[in-house]
Each structure stands twice: as C-alpha cells, then as structure tokens.
Motif scaffolding. Structure first.
Motif, PDB file in Angstrom:
ATOM      1  N   LYS A 154      38.841 -77.816  30.815  1.00  6.73           N
ATOM      2  CA  LYS A 154      37.411 -78.100  30.535  1.00  6.73           C
ATOM      3  C   LYS A 154      37.077 -78.878  31.460  1.00  6.73           C
ATOM      4  O   LYS A 154      37.050 -80.182  31.547  1.00  6.73           O
ATOM      5  CB  LYS A 154      37.024 -77.770  29.118  1.00  6.73           C
ATOM      6  N   ASP A 155      35.958 -78.360  32.735  1.00  9.60           N
ATOM      7  CA  ASP A 155      35.480 -79.419  33.540  1.00  9.60           C
ATOM      8  C   ASP A 155      34.295 -80.166  32.758  1.00  9.60           C
ATOM      9  O   ASP A 155      34.015 -79.893  31.488  1.00  9.60           O
ATOM     10  CB  ASP A 155      34.915 -78.627  34.944  1.00  9.60           C
ATOM     11  N   VAL A 156      33.770 -81.149  33.633  1.00 12.28           N
ATOM     12  CA  VAL A 156      32.771 -82.118  32.974  1.00 12.28           C
ATOM     13  C   VAL A 156      31.808 -81.297  32.361  1.00 12.28           C
ATOM     14  O   VAL A 156      31.047 -80.402  32.935  1.00 12.28           O
ATOM     15  CB  VAL A 156      32.478 -82.895  33.983  1.00 12.28           C
ATOM     16  N   THR A 157      31.317 -81.577  31.035  1.00 13.53           N
ATOM     17  CA  THR A 157      30.436 -80.569  30.182  1.00 13.53           C
ATOM     18  C   THR A 157      29.614 -81.816  29.364  1.00 13.53           C
ATOM     19  O   THR A 157      30.330 -82.669  28.748  1.00 13.53           O
ATOM     20  CB  THR A 157      31.146 -79.590  29.254  1.00 13.53           C
ATOM     21  N   GLU A 158      28.361 -81.497  29.418  1.00 16.05           N
ATOM     22  CA  GLU A 158      27.451 -82.218  28.474  1.00 16.05           C
ATOM     23  C   GLU A 158      27.731 -81.911  27.182  1.00 16.05           C
ATOM     24  O   GLU A 158      27.722 -80.848  26.992  1.00 16.05           O
ATOM     25  CB  GLU A 158      26.135 -82.277  28.921  1.00 16.05           C
ATOM     26  N   VAL A 159      27.543 -82.886  26.133  1.00 11.84           N
ATOM     27  CA  VAL A 159      27.897 -82.525  24.743  1.00 11.84           C
ATOM     28  C   VAL A 159      26.472 -83.191  24.064  1.00 11.84           C
ATOM     29  O   VAL A 159      26.201 -84.411  23.866  1.00 11.84           O
ATOM     30  CB  VAL A 159      29.041 -83.232  24.265  1.00 11.84           C
ATOM     31  N   MET A 160      25.790 -82.191  23.400  1.00 17.00           N
ATOM     32  CA  MET A 160      24.563 -82.314  22.653  1.00 17.00           C
ATOM     33  C   MET A 160      23.991 -83.868  22.767  1.00 17.00           C
ATOM     34  O   MET A 160      23.410 -84.443  22.246  1.00 17.00           O
ATOM     35  CB  MET A 160      24.944 -82.565  21.102  1.00 17.00           C
ATOM     36  N   GLY A 161      23.553 -84.046  24.089  1.00 14.67           N
ATOM     37  CA  GLY A 161      22.842 -85.283  24.543  1.00 14.67           C
ATOM     38  C   GLY A 161      23.395 -86.687  24.013  1.00 14.67           C
ATOM     39  O   GLY A 161      22.919 -87.591  24.185  1.00 14.67           O
ATOM     40  N   MET A 162      24.793 -86.571  23.764  1.00 12.88           N
ATOM     41  CA  MET A 162      25.447 -87.687  23.482  1.00 12.88           C
ATOM     42  C   MET A 162      26.428 -88.366  24.697  1.00 12.88           C
ATOM     43  O   MET A 162      26.933 -89.517  24.520  1.00 12.88           O
ATOM     44  CB  MET A 162      26.713 -87.370  22.263  1.00 12.88           C
TER      45      MET A 162
END
Length: 118
Positions: free
Chosen positions: A89-97
């Motif tokens: 899984k490449d770089v992914t933003e998580v719920m603004g965290m």
C-alpha cells in the motif's frame, strides 16, 4: 530512539471475537472510531498502543502489523522499495492523522511506515 515502533495493528478475520479475547486477557481500553471503515483504537495506557480492523486481504489469516515512525514517508517508502521491499500500500493519508505505507520486506515480513501529521 530513531524510528521507533509507534503503533501495532491487528488485522483480524473476526473483530468482535478479537475484542472480547483481548479485553479479557489484558487491561486494554478500546474505542471504536466513526468512519466508512470501522476501526478500533487500542489504548494500553503505557507503551505502544494500536488498533484493530477487519482483515482486508482476501484469504489472509489474522495478523499483527507493527508500524515504525519515519520523518519522510515518501522517501522512506521509496528507500524500502530500492532495498527490495514490495510496497503493498503506497503512501496514503489516514483520517487527517498522518500518512502510512505498508510493505513486505525481502524476507517476507510485513511492516507499516507511519508519518504523523504536524
């Protein structure tokens, strides 16, 4: 410590059964987070906390996934790839965290990278 382990995530085939087991085994406090994908945070009070979620890999068994904190998620992910890791899984933003990536090292071990926001 440079690059500490900062989160440990249980990807499980049965979230309810896992919640029951781990809250009886340990004094963990669980908190379900709202959102499209159900996620439960694990508060261990002292030490590295984590989370629980439904296993998303078809046919995979339940497994714990540790995350290591990095300063530059994109550069660290690319460095891992250049060293022979397979990026699952490449770089992914998580719920603004923050941001995560998930890789499998050249020996077959799965590891998450984490860059907190801020």
């Amino acid at each position: 410590m440079p690059n500490p382990f900062v989160h440990v995530e249980l990807n499980t085939t049965d979230v309810d059964k896992a919640k029951t087991f781990y809250t009886k085994l340990f004094d963990w406090k669980l908190q379900d987070l709202p959102g499209e994908m159900p996620y439960t945070m694990i508060d261990v009070t002292k030490g590295t906390g984590g989370g629980m979620m439904k296993q998303l890999i078809p046919g995979a068994s339940s497994a714990w996934l540790p995350y290591v904190q990095v300063d530059d998620i994109a550069a660290s992910t690319e460095k891992a790839r250049s060293l022979g890791a397979k990026v699952m899984k490449d770089v992914t933003e998580v719920m603004g965290m923050g941001w995560l990536s998930i890789l499998v090292d050249p020996t077959g071990a799965m590891l998450g990278l984490w860059k907190p926001k801020g």
